[in-house]
Write a protein that holds these residues in place. Structure first.
Motif, mmCIF file in Angstrom:
data_model
loop_
_atom_site.group_PDB
_atom_site.id
_atom_site.type_symbol
_atom_site.label_atom_id
_atom_site.label_comp_id
_atom_site.label_asym_id
_atom_site.label_seq_id
_atom_site.Cartn_x
_atom_site.Cartn_y
_atom_site.Cartn_z
ATOM 1 N N ARG A 1 -15.237 -49.798 47.009
ATOM 2 C CA ARG A 1 -14.972 -51.192 46.619
ATOM 3 C C ARG A 1 -13.484 -51.461 46.671
ATOM 4 N N LEU A 2 -13.150 -52.736 46.668
ATOM 5 C CA LEU A 2 -11.742 -53.118 46.768
ATOM 6 C C LEU A 2 -10.923 -52.523 45.627
ATOM 7 N N ALA A 3 -11.425 -52.648 44.410
ATOM 8 C CA ALA A 3 -10.666 -52.168 43.255
ATOM 9 C C ALA A 3 -10.794 -50.659 43.064
ATOM 10 N N TYR A 4 -11.831 -50.059 43.641
ATOM 11 C CA TYR A 4 -12.077 -48.625 43.488
ATOM 12 C C TYR A 4 -12.405 -48.008 44.849
ATOM 13 N N GLY B 1 0.315 -45.189 45.517
ATOM 14 C CA GLY B 1 -1.046 -45.317 45.000
ATOM 15 C C GLY B 1 -1.967 -44.197 45.437
ATOM 16 N N PRO B 2 -2.699 -43.573 44.497
ATOM 17 C CA PRO B 2 -3.627 -42.499 44.841
ATOM 18 C C PRO B 2 -4.850 -42.989 45.598
ATOM 19 N N GLY B 3 -5.227 -44.249 45.441
ATOM 20 C CA GLY B 3 -6.384 -44.798 46.130
ATOM 21 C C GLY B 3 -5.962 -45.905 47.070
ATOM 22 N N PRO C 1 -9.196 -36.594 42.875
ATOM 23 C CA PRO C 1 -10.337 -37.338 43.405
ATOM 24 C C PRO C 1 -10.218 -38.830 43.105
ATOM 25 N N PRO C 2 -11.043 -39.643 43.761
ATOM 26 C CA PRO C 2 -11.063 -41.080 43.447
ATOM 27 C C PRO C 2 -11.768 -41.331 42.118
ATOM 28 N N VAL C 3 -11.510 -42.501 41.528
ATOM 29 C CA VAL C 3 -12.218 -42.915 40.317
ATOM 30 C C VAL C 3 -13.167 -44.051 40.679
ATOM 31 N N ARG C 4 -14.222 -44.188 39.883
ATOM 32 C CA ARG C 4 -15.189 -45.262 40.066
ATOM 33 C C ARG C 4 -15.356 -45.980 38.731
ATOM 34 N N PRO D 1 -6.419 -47.728 36.437
ATOM 35 C CA PRO D 1 -5.288 -48.489 35.889
ATOM 36 C C PRO D 1 -5.716 -49.621 34.968
ATOM 37 N N GLN D 2 -6.997 -50.019 35.022
ATOM 38 C CA GLN D 2 -7.464 -51.054 34.106
ATOM 39 C C GLN D 2 -7.527 -50.551 32.668
#
Length: 477
Positions: free
Chosen positions: A41-44, A112-114, A415-418, A442-443
Protein backbone atom coordinates in the motif's frame (compact mmCIF):
# COMPACT_ATOMS: atom_id res chain seq x y z
CA UNK A 1 41.19 0.12 -12.94
CA UNK A 2 38.95 -2.49 -14.58
CA UNK A 3 40.25 -6.02 -15.06
CA UNK A 4 38.99 -9.05 -16.91
CA UNK A 5 36.85 -11.42 -14.83
CA UNK A 6 38.55 -14.52 -13.50
CA UNK A 7 37.77 -17.31 -11.03
CA UNK A 8 35.70 -19.33 -13.47
CA UNK A 9 33.57 -16.45 -14.72
CA UNK A 10 32.40 -16.23 -18.31
CA UNK A 11 32.88 -13.18 -20.52
CA UNK A 12 29.90 -11.37 -19.05
CA UNK A 13 31.31 -11.80 -15.56
CA UNK A 14 28.54 -14.15 -14.40
CA UNK A 15 29.08 -17.70 -13.20
CA UNK A 16 28.39 -20.50 -15.68
CA UNK A 17 24.68 -21.35 -15.60
CA UNK A 18 22.83 -24.58 -16.34
CA UNK A 19 20.10 -22.76 -18.26
CA UNK A 20 19.77 -19.42 -19.96
CA UNK A 21 17.65 -17.27 -17.63
CA UNK A 22 15.87 -15.76 -20.62
CA UNK A 23 14.21 -19.12 -21.28
CA UNK A 24 12.60 -19.01 -17.81
CA UNK A 25 10.45 -15.96 -18.46
CA UNK A 26 7.64 -15.14 -18.22
CA UNK A 27 7.31 -16.64 -14.72
CA UNK A 28 3.86 -16.86 -13.18
CA UNK A 29 3.65 -15.41 -9.66
CA UNK A 30 3.52 -17.86 -6.76
CA UNK A 31 1.12 -17.34 -3.80
CA UNK A 32 3.69 -15.66 -1.50
CA UNK A 33 4.53 -13.12 -4.21
CA UNK A 34 0.84 -12.40 -4.79
CA UNK A 35 0.37 -12.01 -1.03
CA UNK A 36 3.15 -9.41 -0.87
CA UNK A 37 1.57 -7.49 -3.74
CA UNK A 38 -1.84 -7.67 -2.05
CA UNK A 39 -0.35 -6.28 1.18
CA UNK A 40 1.51 -3.48 -0.64
CA UNK A 41 0.00 0.00 0.00
CA UNK A 42 1.00 3.60 -0.42
CA UNK A 43 1.48 4.21 3.30
CA UNK A 44 2.92 0.74 3.96
CA UNK A 45 5.01 -0.38 0.97
CA UNK A 46 6.24 -3.97 1.07
CA UNK A 47 9.84 -2.93 0.49
CA UNK A 48 12.83 -3.20 2.80
CA UNK A 49 16.16 -1.43 3.02
CA UNK A 50 19.66 -2.87 3.35
CA UNK A 51 22.31 -0.34 4.39
CA UNK A 52 26.04 -1.00 4.04
CA UNK A 53 28.77 1.15 5.57
CA UNK A 54 31.96 1.28 3.48
CA UNK A 55 35.45 2.54 4.14
CA UNK A 56 37.11 3.75 0.97
CA UNK A 57 36.02 5.74 -2.07
CA UNK A 58 34.00 3.62 -4.53
CA UNK A 59 35.05 3.74 -8.17
CA UNK A 60 31.86 4.65 -10.02
CA UNK A 61 32.53 2.81 -13.28
CA UNK A 62 33.53 -0.38 -11.45
CA UNK A 63 30.56 -0.27 -9.08
CA UNK A 64 28.03 0.34 -11.84
CA UNK A 65 29.52 -2.51 -13.88
CA UNK A 66 29.36 -4.76 -10.80
CA UNK A 67 25.71 -3.79 -10.25
CA UNK A 68 24.83 -4.85 -13.80
CA UNK A 69 26.71 -8.13 -13.41
CA UNK A 70 24.97 -8.90 -10.11
CA UNK A 71 21.59 -8.29 -11.74
CA UNK A 72 22.52 -10.82 -14.43
CA UNK A 73 23.09 -13.43 -11.71
CA UNK A 74 19.72 -12.64 -10.12
CA UNK A 75 17.25 -12.22 -13.02
CA UNK A 76 14.14 -11.81 -10.83
CA UNK A 77 15.59 -8.53 -9.53
CA UNK A 78 15.74 -7.18 -13.06
CA UNK A 79 12.23 -8.29 -14.07
CA UNK A 80 8.99 -6.33 -14.31
CA UNK A 81 5.41 -7.20 -13.43
CA UNK A 82 3.13 -7.83 -16.40
CA UNK A 83 -0.17 -9.53 -17.16
CA UNK A 84 -0.14 -12.48 -19.48
CA UNK A 85 -2.91 -14.98 -20.29
CA UNK A 86 -5.14 -13.46 -17.60
CA UNK A 87 -2.57 -13.77 -14.78
CA UNK A 88 0.31 -11.69 -13.44
CA UNK A 89 3.81 -12.79 -14.39
CA UNK A 90 7.41 -11.72 -14.01
CA UNK A 91 8.77 -10.74 -17.43
CA UNK A 92 12.18 -9.59 -18.60
CA UNK A 93 12.32 -5.80 -18.75
CA UNK A 94 11.89 -4.01 -22.04
CA UNK A 95 12.75 -0.63 -20.54
CA UNK A 96 15.96 0.68 -18.98
CA UNK A 97 17.64 -1.60 -16.40
CA UNK A 98 17.91 -0.81 -12.72
CA UNK A 99 20.74 1.61 -12.00
CA UNK A 100 22.67 2.97 -9.05
CA UNK A 101 22.17 6.64 -8.24
CA UNK A 102 25.16 8.57 -6.93
CA UNK A 103 25.25 11.42 -4.42
CA UNK A 104 28.04 13.37 -2.79
CA UNK A 105 28.02 13.81 0.95
CA UNK A 106 26.72 11.74 3.88
CA UNK A 107 23.57 9.64 3.37
CA UNK A 108 20.47 11.81 3.47
CA UNK A 109 18.34 11.48 6.59
CA UNK A 110 15.10 11.18 4.63
CA UNK A 111 15.83 8.12 2.49
CA UNK A 112 13.22 6.10 4.38
CA UNK A 113 13.26 2.34 5.11
CA UNK A 114 10.13 1.78 3.00
CA UNK A 115 10.33 3.18 -0.53
CA UNK A 116 7.46 2.72 -2.95
CA UNK A 117 8.43 0.63 -6.03
CA UNK A 118 5.97 0.28 -8.91
CA UNK A 119 6.90 -3.16 -10.23
CA UNK A 120 5.15 -2.56 -13.53
CA UNK A 121 7.59 0.22 -14.41
CA UNK A 122 10.65 -0.38 -12.21
CA UNK A 123 12.89 -3.24 -11.16
CA UNK A 124 12.37 -4.82 -7.71
CA UNK A 125 15.71 -3.41 -6.54
CA UNK A 126 16.82 0.22 -6.34
CA UNK A 127 20.22 1.47 -5.21
CA UNK A 128 22.01 4.60 -4.09
CA UNK A 129 25.58 5.36 -3.10
CA UNK A 130 26.42 8.33 -0.91
CA UNK A 131 30.13 9.07 -0.94
CA UNK A 132 32.08 11.52 1.20
CA UNK A 133 35.88 11.45 1.25
CA UNK A 134 37.11 7.98 2.16
CA UNK A 135 33.74 6.71 3.42
CA UNK A 136 30.55 5.76 1.62
CA UNK A 137 27.09 4.36 2.30
CA UNK A 138 25.40 1.88 -0.02
CA UNK A 139 21.59 1.79 0.16
CA UNK A 140 19.61 -1.01 -1.49
CA UNK A 141 15.82 -1.23 -1.49
CA UNK A 142 14.17 -4.55 -2.36
CA UNK A 143 10.50 -5.29 -3.03
CA UNK A 144 9.49 -8.23 -0.86
CA UNK A 145 7.42 -9.67 -3.72
CA UNK A 146 10.71 -10.46 -5.48
CA UNK A 147 13.06 -11.55 -2.70
CA UNK A 148 13.55 -12.05 1.03
CA UNK A 149 16.40 -10.99 3.31
CA UNK A 150 18.62 -13.94 2.41
CA UNK A 151 18.04 -13.28 -1.29
CA UNK A 152 19.00 -9.64 -0.71
CA UNK A 153 22.23 -10.78 0.98
CA UNK A 154 23.05 -13.00 -2.01
CA UNK A 155 22.64 -10.04 -4.34
CA UNK A 156 24.72 -7.81 -2.07
CA UNK A 157 27.47 -10.41 -1.86
CA UNK A 158 27.60 -10.67 -5.65
CA UNK A 159 27.66 -6.89 -6.05
CA UNK A 160 30.64 -6.60 -3.70
CA UNK A 161 32.38 -9.59 -5.28
CA UNK A 162 32.10 -8.26 -8.83
CA UNK A 163 33.39 -4.91 -7.60
CA UNK A 164 36.32 -6.66 -5.94
CA UNK A 165 37.08 -8.63 -9.11
CA UNK A 166 37.28 -5.34 -10.99
CA UNK A 167 39.41 -3.41 -8.49
CA UNK A 168 41.46 -5.76 -6.29
CA UNK A 169 45.02 -6.95 -6.90
CA UNK A 170 45.31 -10.59 -7.96
CA UNK A 171 46.12 -11.88 -4.47
CA UNK A 172 43.15 -10.11 -2.81
CA UNK A 173 40.35 -10.94 -5.22
CA UNK A 174 37.07 -12.49 -4.06
CA UNK A 175 35.78 -15.79 -5.41
CA UNK A 176 32.26 -16.19 -6.77
CA UNK A 177 30.32 -19.40 -6.15
CA UNK A 178 27.87 -20.61 -8.82
CA UNK A 179 24.18 -19.80 -8.87
CA UNK A 180 21.55 -21.51 -11.00
CA UNK A 181 18.68 -19.30 -12.23
CA UNK A 182 16.84 -22.44 -13.40
CA UNK A 183 15.86 -22.88 -9.76
CA UNK A 184 13.46 -19.95 -10.08
CA UNK A 185 11.09 -22.23 -11.98
CA UNK A 186 10.33 -24.16 -8.78
CA UNK A 187 10.38 -21.28 -6.28
CA UNK A 188 7.39 -21.63 -3.98
CA UNK A 189 7.91 -25.42 -3.84
CA UNK A 190 9.97 -25.97 -0.73
CA UNK A 191 12.55 -28.67 -0.19
CA UNK A 192 11.27 -29.52 3.30
CA UNK A 193 10.44 -32.94 4.73
CA UNK A 194 8.89 -33.94 8.08
CA UNK A 195 11.09 -36.09 10.37
CA UNK A 196 8.48 -38.88 10.23
CA UNK A 197 5.85 -39.62 7.56
CA UNK A 198 2.46 -37.99 8.11
CA UNK A 199 -0.76 -38.47 6.21
CA UNK A 200 -2.50 -35.67 4.36
CA UNK A 201 -5.28 -35.87 6.96
CA UNK A 202 -2.83 -35.43 9.84
CA UNK A 203 -1.18 -32.50 8.06
CA UNK A 204 -4.57 -30.87 7.44
CA UNK A 205 -5.57 -31.27 11.08
CA UNK A 206 -2.30 -29.70 12.19
CA UNK A 207 -2.82 -26.74 9.87
CA UNK A 208 -6.39 -26.18 11.07
CA UNK A 209 -5.21 -26.35 14.69
CA UNK A 210 -2.45 -23.78 14.09
CA UNK A 211 -4.75 -21.46 12.10
CA UNK A 212 -7.33 -21.59 14.88
CA UNK A 213 -4.67 -20.68 17.46
CA UNK A 214 -3.71 -17.65 15.37
CA UNK A 215 -7.31 -16.51 14.80
CA UNK A 216 -8.48 -17.07 18.37
CA UNK A 217 -5.57 -15.26 20.03
CA UNK A 218 -5.77 -11.70 18.78
CA UNK A 219 -2.48 -10.03 19.70
CA UNK A 220 -2.16 -6.68 21.36
CA UNK A 221 -0.56 -3.82 19.48
CA UNK A 222 2.67 -2.14 20.48
CA UNK A 223 1.59 1.05 22.19
CA UNK A 224 2.92 4.49 21.32
CA UNK A 225 1.95 8.12 20.82
CA UNK A 226 -0.47 8.66 17.94
CA UNK A 227 0.95 11.04 15.26
CA UNK A 228 4.09 11.95 17.22
CA UNK A 229 5.11 15.56 17.40
CA UNK A 230 8.48 17.18 17.87
CA UNK A 231 10.27 15.35 15.07
CA UNK A 232 10.42 15.95 11.35
CA UNK A 233 8.90 13.57 8.83
CA UNK A 234 12.43 12.67 7.72
CA UNK A 235 13.38 11.64 11.26
CA UNK A 236 10.24 9.57 11.61
CA UNK A 237 11.12 7.55 8.52
CA UNK A 238 14.73 6.73 9.33
CA UNK A 239 15.90 3.29 10.48
CA UNK A 240 16.91 3.25 14.13
CA UNK A 241 19.87 1.07 15.05
CA UNK A 242 21.93 -0.02 18.01
CA UNK A 243 24.98 -2.29 18.26
CA UNK A 244 26.06 -4.65 21.00
CA UNK A 245 29.87 -4.86 21.23
CA UNK A 246 31.74 -8.15 21.01
CA UNK A 247 32.12 -8.79 24.76
CA UNK A 248 28.44 -8.18 25.51
CA UNK A 249 27.41 -10.41 22.63
CA UNK A 250 29.74 -13.21 23.76
CA UNK A 251 28.32 -13.08 27.29
CA UNK A 252 24.80 -13.11 25.88
CA UNK A 253 25.51 -16.14 23.69
CA UNK A 254 27.17 -17.93 26.61
CA UNK A 255 24.11 -17.29 28.77
CA UNK A 256 21.90 -18.87 26.10
CA UNK A 257 24.14 -21.94 26.06
CA UNK A 258 24.12 -22.16 29.86
CA UNK A 259 20.32 -22.09 29.81
CA UNK A 260 20.20 -24.93 27.30
CA UNK A 261 18.71 -22.70 24.60
CA UNK A 262 19.86 -21.06 21.41
CA UNK A 263 20.76 -17.38 21.28
CA UNK A 264 17.73 -16.88 19.05
CA UNK A 265 15.42 -18.33 21.74
CA UNK A 266 16.75 -15.87 24.31
CA UNK A 267 16.45 -12.98 21.84
CA UNK A 268 12.79 -13.88 21.33
CA UNK A 269 12.19 -14.21 25.09
CA UNK A 270 13.76 -10.83 25.74
CA UNK A 271 11.59 -9.25 23.04
CA UNK A 272 8.44 -10.56 24.75
CA UNK A 273 9.67 -9.12 28.06
CA UNK A 274 10.47 -5.78 26.40
CA UNK A 275 7.07 -5.47 24.69
CA UNK A 276 5.18 -6.40 27.85
CA UNK A 277 7.11 -3.84 29.93
CA UNK A 278 6.76 -1.19 27.19
CA UNK A 279 2.98 -1.56 27.01
CA UNK A 280 2.71 -1.39 30.82
CA UNK A 281 4.78 1.78 30.73
CA UNK A 282 2.29 3.29 28.27
CA UNK A 283 -0.57 2.53 30.64
CA UNK A 284 -2.57 -0.13 28.79
CA UNK A 285 -5.93 -0.35 30.57
CA UNK A 286 -6.22 -4.12 30.30
CA UNK A 287 -2.68 -5.22 30.88
CA UNK A 288 -3.24 -8.93 30.30
CA UNK A 289 -3.55 -10.21 26.75
CA UNK A 290 -1.76 -12.03 23.95
CA UNK A 291 1.53 -10.88 22.43
CA UNK A 292 2.77 -12.27 19.13
CA UNK A 293 6.14 -12.17 17.39
CA UNK A 294 6.23 -12.84 13.67
CA UNK A 295 9.50 -14.70 13.10
CA UNK A 296 10.44 -15.13 9.41
CA UNK A 297 11.85 -18.63 8.90
CA UNK A 298 14.14 -19.73 6.08
CA UNK A 299 12.81 -22.70 4.10
CA UNK A 300 15.90 -23.21 1.95
CA UNK A 301 16.95 -26.83 1.56
CA UNK A 302 19.91 -28.49 -0.14
CA UNK A 303 18.22 -27.99 -3.50
CA UNK A 304 18.23 -24.21 -2.95
CA UNK A 305 21.97 -23.76 -2.29
CA UNK A 306 22.47 -22.22 -5.74
CA UNK A 307 19.14 -20.41 -5.85
CA UNK A 308 19.44 -16.75 -6.90
CA UNK A 309 17.55 -13.98 -5.10
CA UNK A 310 13.89 -14.85 -4.52
CA UNK A 311 11.54 -15.61 -1.61
CA UNK A 312 12.18 -18.94 0.11
CA UNK A 313 10.70 -18.27 3.52
CA UNK A 314 7.64 -18.66 5.69
CA UNK A 315 6.39 -17.07 8.89
CA UNK A 316 6.24 -18.60 12.35
CA UNK A 317 3.76 -16.75 14.58
CA UNK A 318 4.94 -17.21 18.16
CA UNK A 319 2.20 -16.24 20.61
CA UNK A 320 2.36 -15.96 24.42
CA UNK A 321 0.23 -14.35 27.10
CA UNK A 322 1.49 -11.35 29.03
CA UNK A 323 1.11 -13.38 32.25
CA UNK A 324 3.89 -15.68 31.03
CA UNK A 325 6.33 -12.76 31.10
CA UNK A 326 6.19 -12.88 34.91
CA UNK A 327 8.24 -16.11 34.79
CA UNK A 328 11.05 -15.47 32.27
CA UNK A 329 12.71 -18.86 32.80
CA UNK A 330 9.53 -20.78 32.06
CA UNK A 331 8.76 -18.51 29.10
CA UNK A 332 12.20 -19.30 27.65
CA UNK A 333 11.58 -23.05 27.99
CA UNK A 334 8.27 -22.72 26.14
CA UNK A 335 9.86 -20.66 23.36
CA UNK A 336 12.71 -23.19 23.01
CA UNK A 337 10.15 -25.99 22.66
CA UNK A 338 8.28 -24.03 19.97
CA UNK A 339 11.34 -23.10 17.95
CA UNK A 340 12.57 -26.70 18.05
CA UNK A 341 9.24 -27.81 16.58
CA UNK A 342 9.44 -25.03 13.96
CA UNK A 343 12.88 -26.21 12.86
CA UNK A 344 12.08 -29.93 12.98
CA UNK A 345 8.74 -29.76 11.20
CA UNK A 346 9.40 -26.69 8.99
CA UNK A 347 6.28 -25.09 10.45
CA UNK A 348 7.04 -21.79 8.72
CA UNK A 349 5.90 -23.48 5.50
CA UNK A 350 2.41 -23.82 7.00
CA UNK A 351 1.86 -20.08 6.54
CA UNK A 352 2.73 -20.34 2.85
CA UNK A 353 0.50 -23.39 2.43
CA UNK A 354 -2.37 -21.43 4.01
CA UNK A 355 -1.74 -18.66 1.47
CA UNK A 356 -1.89 -21.24 -1.31
CA UNK A 357 -5.32 -22.41 -0.12
CA UNK A 358 -6.70 -18.88 0.28
CA UNK A 359 -5.33 -17.89 -3.11
CA UNK A 360 -7.63 -20.39 -4.81
CA UNK A 361 -10.51 -17.97 -4.21
CA UNK A 362 -10.16 -14.91 -6.50
CA UNK A 363 -9.59 -11.74 -4.49
CA UNK A 364 -9.34 -13.57 -1.16
CA UNK A 365 -5.69 -12.67 -0.57
CA UNK A 366 -6.35 -8.97 -1.06
CA UNK A 367 -9.45 -9.10 1.14
CA UNK A 368 -7.56 -10.95 3.85
CA UNK A 369 -4.87 -8.29 4.01
CA UNK A 370 -7.52 -5.59 4.41
CA UNK A 371 -9.77 -7.31 6.95
CA UNK A 372 -6.99 -8.69 9.17
CA UNK A 373 -5.13 -5.60 10.32
CA UNK A 374 -2.97 -7.23 12.97
CA UNK A 375 -1.05 -10.44 12.39
CA UNK A 376 1.57 -9.77 15.05
CA UNK A 377 2.66 -7.31 17.71
CA UNK A 378 6.20 -7.07 16.27
CA UNK A 379 8.35 -8.72 13.61
CA UNK A 380 11.74 -10.07 14.68
CA UNK A 381 14.03 -11.41 11.94
CA UNK A 382 17.43 -12.89 12.71
CA UNK A 383 19.73 -12.87 9.66
CA UNK A 384 22.73 -14.08 11.66
CA UNK A 385 26.03 -13.46 9.89
CA UNK A 386 25.07 -11.87 6.55
CA UNK A 387 28.35 -12.93 4.91
CA UNK A 388 27.36 -16.58 5.38
CA UNK A 389 24.44 -15.88 3.02
CA UNK A 390 26.77 -14.65 0.26
CA UNK A 391 27.53 -16.81 -2.79
CA UNK A 392 31.05 -15.40 -2.72
CA UNK A 393 34.17 -15.63 -0.57
CA UNK A 394 36.20 -12.54 0.37
CA UNK A 395 39.57 -11.70 1.86
CA UNK A 396 39.30 -10.06 5.26
CA UNK A 397 41.02 -7.35 7.21
CA UNK A 398 40.57 -8.50 10.76
CA UNK A 399 36.97 -9.71 10.77
CA UNK A 400 35.68 -7.31 8.12
CA UNK A 401 35.41 -8.32 4.47
CA UNK A 402 37.36 -6.50 1.77
CA UNK A 403 36.08 -5.87 -1.76
CA UNK A 404 38.86 -4.25 -3.77
CA UNK A 405 39.61 -0.86 -2.27
CA UNK A 406 36.52 -1.02 -0.02
CA UNK A 407 36.27 -2.37 3.51
CA UNK A 408 32.77 -3.34 4.63
CA UNK A 409 32.26 -1.78 8.08
CA UNK A 410 28.59 -2.58 8.70
CA UNK A 411 25.57 -4.36 7.19
CA UNK A 412 22.03 -3.99 8.47
CA UNK A 413 18.42 -3.55 7.43
CA UNK A 414 14.88 -4.16 8.66
CA UNK A 415 11.66 -5.78 7.38
CA UNK A 416 8.66 -3.73 6.22
CA UNK A 417 5.82 -2.85 8.59
CA UNK A 418 2.11 -3.31 7.92
CA UNK A 419 -0.98 -1.80 9.60
CA UNK A 420 -1.28 -3.01 13.18
CA UNK A 421 2.29 -4.30 13.40
CA UNK A 422 4.10 -1.16 14.44
CA UNK A 423 7.68 -2.38 14.75
CA UNK A 424 9.82 -4.67 12.60
CA UNK A 425 13.34 -5.50 13.75
CA UNK A 426 16.23 -7.42 12.21
CA UNK A 427 19.43 -8.67 13.81
CA UNK A 428 22.76 -8.90 11.99
CA UNK A 429 25.87 -10.49 13.50
CA UNK A 430 28.86 -9.13 11.59
CA UNK A 431 32.49 -8.78 12.67
CA UNK A 432 31.62 -10.00 16.18
CA UNK A 433 29.07 -7.20 16.63
CA UNK A 434 25.32 -7.63 16.90
CA UNK A 435 23.50 -4.81 15.13
CA UNK A 436 19.76 -4.43 15.68
CA UNK A 437 17.81 -2.30 13.22
CA UNK A 438 14.24 -1.11 13.80
CA UNK A 439 11.72 -0.01 11.20
CA UNK A 440 8.81 1.64 13.05
CA UNK A 441 5.37 2.75 11.92
CA UNK A 442 5.78 6.55 11.83
CA UNK A 443 2.08 7.02 12.63
CA UNK A 444 2.71 5.60 16.09
CA UNK A 445 6.43 5.58 16.80
CA UNK A 446 8.35 8.66 15.75
CA UNK A 447 12.13 8.93 15.98
CA UNK A 448 12.15 9.54 19.73
CA UNK A 449 9.70 6.76 20.64
CA UNK A 450 11.37 4.30 18.25
CA UNK A 451 14.76 5.03 19.77
CA UNK A 452 13.21 4.60 23.22
CA UNK A 453 11.77 1.20 22.35
CA UNK A 454 15.04 -0.04 20.83
CA UNK A 455 16.94 1.20 23.88
CA UNK A 456 14.55 -0.76 26.10
CA UNK A 457 15.28 -3.93 24.12
CA UNK A 458 19.03 -3.30 24.27
CA UNK A 459 18.84 -2.81 28.04
CA UNK A 460 16.99 -6.12 28.39
CA UNK A 461 19.68 -7.87 26.33
CA UNK A 462 22.44 -6.33 28.45
CA UNK A 463 20.63 -7.36 31.64
CA UNK A 464 20.54 -10.95 30.40
CA UNK A 465 24.24 -10.78 29.45
CA UNK A 466 25.15 -9.50 32.93
CA UNK A 467 24.00 -12.73 34.56
CA UNK A 468 27.13 -14.65 33.44
CA UNK A 469 30.87 -14.25 33.56
CA UNK A 470 32.47 -12.37 30.64
CA UNK A 471 34.58 -15.43 29.77
CA UNK A 472 33.49 -18.54 27.93
CA UNK A 473 32.63 -19.51 24.38
CA UNK A 474 29.93 -17.74 22.44
CA UNK A 475 27.57 -19.35 19.97
CA UNK A 476 27.00 -17.71 16.63
CA UNK A 477 23.42 -16.83 15.91
Amino acid sequence: MNRSPENGQNESGTAPRSADSKLLFPLRLVPFERYMLADDRLAYPMTFLVQVGLQGAPDRESMEGAFAQALARHPLLGARLTRCCGARHWALADGPPAVLRWYDGPAASDFGPGRRIDLRAAAPVAGEIWSEGDTATLLLWFHHAACDGIGAMRFLGDLLAFYGLRTAPADRRPTLLPVDPAGLAYRGIFDTRPPVPVTRWEASKGMVREVWKVLSRRPRVLQGPRRPTGSSEAEKRKLVTTTLPEQVYLRYSHEASALGSTANDVLLRDMFLTVEAWNRRWGVRRQDGWLRINMPTALRGKRDVRMPATNVLGYALITHHTRECRDPARLLREIARETEAIRTWSLGAMFVEALRIVDRVPGALWLGTRLSRRYATVVLSNLGDPTRRFRARFPRVGKEIQAGNLLVKSIFGAPPVRPGTRAALALFHYADRLTIALNADPQWLGASAARDFLTSYEQQLRETARTVSPTGPGEAL
